[in-house]
Design a protein around this motif. Structure first.
Motif, PDB file in Angstrom:
ATOM      1  N   ALA A  49     -68.679 -11.049  13.504  1.00  0.00           N
ATOM      2  CA  ALA A  49     -68.788 -12.198  12.746  1.00  0.00           C
ATOM      3  C   ALA A  49     -69.214 -13.569  13.653  1.00  0.00           C
ATOM      4  O   ALA A  49     -68.392 -13.425  14.596  1.00  0.00           O
ATOM      5  CB  ALA A  49     -68.105 -12.808  11.714  1.00  0.00           C
ATOM      6  N   GLY A  50     -70.304 -13.992  13.373  1.00  0.00           N
ATOM      7  CA  GLY A  50     -70.797 -14.638  14.116  1.00  0.00           C
ATOM      8  C   GLY A  50     -71.615 -14.410  15.154  1.00  0.00           C
ATOM      9  O   GLY A  50     -72.494 -15.358  16.178  1.00  0.00           O
ATOM     10  N   ASP A  51     -71.688 -13.231  16.647  1.00  0.00           N
ATOM     11  CA  ASP A  51     -72.428 -13.053  17.515  1.00  0.00           C
ATOM     12  C   ASP A  51     -74.249 -12.523  16.948  1.00  0.00           C
ATOM     13  O   ASP A  51     -73.791 -12.471  15.632  1.00  0.00           O
ATOM     14  CB  ASP A  51     -71.674 -11.394  17.767  1.00  0.00           C
ATOM     15  N   ARG A  52     -74.371 -13.454  17.500  1.00  0.00           N
ATOM     16  CA  ARG A  52     -75.894 -13.856  18.052  1.00  0.00           C
ATOM     17  C   ARG A  52     -76.502 -12.925  19.666  1.00  0.00           C
ATOM     18  O   ARG A  52     -76.585 -13.829  19.992  1.00  0.00           O
ATOM     19  CB  ARG A  52     -76.195 -15.359  17.447  1.00  0.00           C
ATOM     20  N   VAL A  53     -76.733 -11.764  19.228  1.00  0.00           N
ATOM     21  CA  VAL A  53     -76.313 -10.895  20.399  1.00  0.00           C
ATOM     22  C   VAL A  53     -78.429 -10.846  20.378  1.00  0.00           C
ATOM     23  O   VAL A  53     -79.296 -10.195  20.213  1.00  0.00           O
ATOM     24  CB  VAL A  53     -76.185  -8.833  20.538  1.00  0.00           C
ATOM     25  N   GLY A  54     -78.737 -10.715  21.472  1.00  0.00           N
ATOM     26  CA  GLY A  54     -79.945 -10.725  22.427  1.00  0.00           C
ATOM     27  C   GLY A  54     -80.009  -9.659  23.116  1.00  0.00           C
ATOM     28  O   GLY A  54     -79.713  -8.707  23.890  1.00  0.00           O
ATOM     29  N   LEU A  55     -80.543  -8.474  22.325  1.00  0.00           N
ATOM     30  CA  LEU A  55     -80.665  -6.718  22.808  1.00  0.00           C
ATOM     31  C   LEU A  55     -82.060  -6.705  23.831  1.00  0.00           C
ATOM     32  O   LEU A  55     -82.852  -6.889  23.014  1.00  0.00           O
ATOM     33  CB  LEU A  55     -81.309  -5.620  22.188  1.00  0.00           C
ATOM     34  N   ILE A  56     -81.920  -6.963  25.116  1.00  0.00           N
ATOM     35  CA  ILE A  56     -83.427  -6.585  25.611  1.00  0.00           C
ATOM     36  C   ILE A  56     -83.092  -5.443  27.127  1.00  0.00           C
ATOM     37  O   ILE A  56     -82.113  -4.562  27.060  1.00  0.00           O
ATOM     38  CB  ILE A  56     -82.947  -8.128  26.860  1.00  0.00           C
ATOM     39  N   GLY A  57     -84.101  -5.663  27.358  1.00  0.00           N
ATOM     40  CA  GLY A  57     -84.801  -4.279  28.306  1.00  0.00           C
ATOM     41  C   GLY A  57     -85.781  -4.126  28.397  1.00  0.00           C
ATOM     42  O   GLY A  57     -86.792  -4.595  27.744  1.00  0.00           O
ATOM     43  N   LYS A  58     -86.411  -2.939  29.436  1.00  0.00           N
ATOM     44  CA  LYS A  58     -87.845  -3.246  29.545  1.00  0.00           C
ATOM     45  C   LYS A  58     -88.288  -2.385  28.222  1.00  0.00           C
ATOM     46  O   LYS A  58     -87.386  -0.905  27.655  1.00  0.00           O
ATOM     47  CB  LYS A  58     -88.024  -2.574  31.041  1.00  0.00           C
ATOM     48  N   ASN A  59     -89.764  -2.158  28.339  1.00  0.00           N
ATOM     49  CA  ASN A  59     -89.696  -1.198  27.544  1.00  0.00           C
ATOM     50  C   ASN A  59     -89.710   0.318  28.135  1.00  0.00           C
ATOM     51  O   ASN A  59     -89.737   1.271  28.236  1.00  0.00           O
ATOM     52  CB  ASN A  59     -91.309  -0.927  27.479  1.00  0.00           C
ATOM     53  N   GLY A  60     -89.339   1.128  26.460  1.00  0.00           N
ATOM     54  CA  GLY A  60     -88.617   2.652  26.902  1.00  0.00           C
ATOM     55  C   GLY A  60     -87.027   2.677  27.295  1.00  0.00           C
ATOM     56  O   GLY A  60     -86.497   3.160  27.203  1.00  0.00           O
ATOM     57  N   ALA A  61     -86.884   1.518  27.429  1.00  0.00           N
ATOM     58  CA  ALA A  61     -85.802   1.152  27.240  1.00  0.00           C
ATOM     59  C   ALA A  61     -84.307   2.109  26.719  1.00  0.00           C
ATOM     60  O   ALA A  61     -82.967   2.503  27.017  1.00  0.00           O
ATOM     61  CB  ALA A  61     -84.652   0.045  28.513  1.00  0.00           C
TER      62      ALA A  61
END
Length: 635
Positions: free
Chosen positions: A26-38
């Motif tokens: 709870a409270g985690d605000r995650v940016g999920l990143i990576g290149k296109n197709g990762a």
């Protein structure tokens, strides 16, 4: 809240990610990143339960509610904006039906003293209590608040969802998710279709959201403003830091530098030990020492340096021929959609090799002027293209015009000509479509991959003037940087419509601000323009303009706009009804032709009538596009 353990997913024998583990709280605000197709969208599908991993486990709390905002959404036709939004309240709507049925029975029955009537009164009390607990008396007000936060006006609430563009329908879906009180929100590119005001509102909402949020986005500022944790998917592994995007990049770089330094020191020690082993091996008296050193060497944990996925597209825009000194000359350009005036008496001169940015609030005519320059829409006034001008145009929704039933390779081959058809595979390779990837169907590509394909397709035509309208939508951050470098080195003339200050910095030498049907020229880059306007960023430009415009609009103007919107929506519904009817008639004629060709040919004027219907349908589709465009401009 949610535990992911040893998760693996592979496609065609290759791992997208392998044995990854992390936890969401709870409270985690995650940016999920990576290149296109990762594998970012795949990860969201797995977390939502829409897709099963090859191996691994996902453990969740009991009764955990997960909301998932996808790129592609489907609506049931015939519902209004409010009716569609109310679908978020499944339990409340069910209780409403129960209340309606109980009240109907109470109104019809007259056996007031009977046990059955008494039981109805008890049931009514119970259902009303449940209705209150679930927020039945508040949900309508909450729905209106969320919809207005996302840019809808009250007069939009009772319009059919069918009459809205894809971007506005995405906002309705987002509103439903925000209303459902989910424990976890999974958001795939939520800002792609939002204007600045709505993005700022969404940031505020998410910052106060008590559950967990996982966001896939390529908007650096949005990630920095909302997230408190970053998970990067790269080469099948994940890198997890409790920092927003920009701070994560710094930490990730520092960690890699430390790993490299430690690895270098360890390599020195290993080399020295190996030399000693060789030296001691030659002497019988030192053989035991050599064996001891070999055992010591075997026990060393070799330091590994995190691999970086540096594969990026290789983009270079070649100039076809050198045009004349003046590329675009416009005098008294005006454009109206019905009674709504967007541009008024615009004068514009674009010279060869200039790099120009179009900026300003949504709906002020930036895309409209771009379309006028490329000859896509009609207008008042005079516009002349210079000698030898060849225009390449990348529209804001360019990727949406790709045919999902074609493969990547077929898309390119069909767009190529005799002179460049042989280069198609090389061009695709430079845009990271290699090997079997060229046989993928367009419909399975991610948003970023579609944008890359649309850019690759642009390379098949000769041009010396490049007009680009929001080209960075869906592109990952590395691809955006590659595109920026390619545009910097482009030796032709560039006209760029963008909201992204990071992308515009150092890219243009002239800025046109669009405001109140006019344009104003600033002879400098985007930083010079913001300095002249005494603003910090592009958001302030658009936010202040919105507030100022709202303050200026009189009640009379508002009333006129509402009348105009109502008229346009009625017109759109009428056109859509005609299109549906015509498509049905044409389909019937197609079946007749396929089954009884000779009989059809014997009928007088059969083909003339058939082609006339097709022509009528084509004209209606053009008319529909024009009305839809007018509606979008009005917001």
């Amino acid at each position: 809240m949610l535990n992911i353990h040893n998760l693996s997913v592979s496609f065609g024998g290759e791992y997208l990610f392998e044995e990854i583990t992390f936890r969401l709280g709870a409270g985690d605000r995650v940016g999920l990143i990576g290149k296109n197709g990762a594998g970012k969208s795949t990860m969201l599908k797995i977390l939502s339960g829409e897709m099963e991993p090859d191996t691994g486990q996902i453990a969740t709390d009991k009764d955990l509610k997960i909301g998932f905002l996808k790129q592609d959404i489907d609506f049931i036709e015939g519902r209004t904006v409010l009716e569609e939004s109310y679908q978020a309240f499944e339990e409340i709507k069910k209780l409403e039906k129960e209340l309606e049925e109980i009240n109907r029975q109470l109104a019809e029955r007259t056996d007031y003293e009977s046990e059955a009537y008494h039981q109805l009164m008890v049931d009514l009390n119970d259902v009303q209590h449940q209705y209150e607990i679930h927020g039945g008396y508040n949900y309508q007000g909450e729905t209106e608040r969320i919809l207005q936060g996302l840019g809808f006006k009250r007069e939009d609430f009772n319009k059919l969802t069918d009459t809205f563009s894809g971007g506005w329908r995405m906002r309705i879906e987002l509103a439903k998710l925000l209303l459902q009180q989910n424990d976890i929100l999974l958001l795939d590119e939520p800002t792609n279709h939002l204007d600045i005001e709505s993005i700022i509102w969404l940031e505020s909402f998410l910052n106060n959201y008590p559950g967990a949020v996982v966001i896939v986005s390529h908007d650096k500022m949005f990630l920095d403003n909302v997230t408190n944790r970053t998970i990067e998917i790269s080469l099948g592994r994940i890198y997890d830091f409790n920092k927003p995007y920009s701070k994560y990049l710094v930490l990730r770089k520092e960690l890699r530098e430390q790993q490299l330094a430690s690895q270098k020191n360890q390599e020195k020690q290993i080399q020295q030990t190996e030399k000693l082993i060789e030296k001691f091996r030659a002497k019988a008296s030192k053989a035991s020492m050599a064996q001891s050193l070999i055992k010591k060497l075997d026990k060393i944990d070799r330091i590994e340096v995190d691999e970086d996925d540096n594969s990026v597209m290789n983009l270079k825009f070649p100039v076809s021929v050198v045009p004349g000194k003046v590329v675009v000359e416009a005098h008294h350009i005006s454009k109206s959609y019905g009674e709504l005036e967007v541009l008024q008496n615009i004068d514009l001169l674009i010279e060869r090799d200039s790099k120009t940015a179009f900026v300003g609030q949504n709906g002020q005519g930036k895309s409209t002027l771009a379309k006028i320059i490329v000859g896509e829409i009609k207008h008042k006034g005079e516009l002349k293209l210079g000698h030898n001008v060849q225009i390449g145009y990348f529209a804001q929704n360019q990727a949406e015009h790709l045919d999902g039933s074609k493969t990547v390779l077929d898309t390119m081959i069909d767009a190529a000509n005799e002179s460049n058809r042989a280069k198609v595979r090389d061009i695709l390779g430079s845009f990271l479509f290699r090997g079997d990837e060229v046989e993928k169907y367009v419909r399975v590509l991610s948003g970023g991959e579609r944008n890359r394909l649309a850019l690759a397709k642009l390379m098949l035509q000769p041009f010396n003037v490049l007009v680009m309208d929001e080209p960075t939508n869906h592109l990952d951050i590395k691809s955006k940087n590659v595109l920026k470098d390619a545009l910097k080195s482009f030796e032709g003339t560039l006209i760029l419509v963008s909201h992204d200050r990071d992308f515009l910095q150092g890219l243009t030498n002239k800025v046109y601000e669009f405001k109140d049907h006019k344009i104003k020229e600033y002879l400098g880059d985007i930083d010079f323009y913001l300095e002249q306007r005494k603003l910090n960023d592009m958001r302030e430009v658009e936010k202040r303009d919105v507030q100022k415009q709202v303050g200026k609009e009189s009640n009379k103007d508002s009333y006129q706009n509402q009348k105009k919107l109502k008229s346009l929506n009625n017109k759109l519904s009428n056109i859509e009804s005609k299109i549906t009817k015509l498509e049905k008639e044409i389909k019937e004629k197609d079946v007749e032709l396929a089954t009884n060709y000779e009989e059809c040919m014997a009928k007088p004027n059969f083909l003339e009538k058939y082609h006339a219907k097709k022509k009528e349908l084509e004209n209606l589709m053009k008319e529909w596009e024009q009305v839809q465009e007018e509606l979008e401009v009005m917001g």
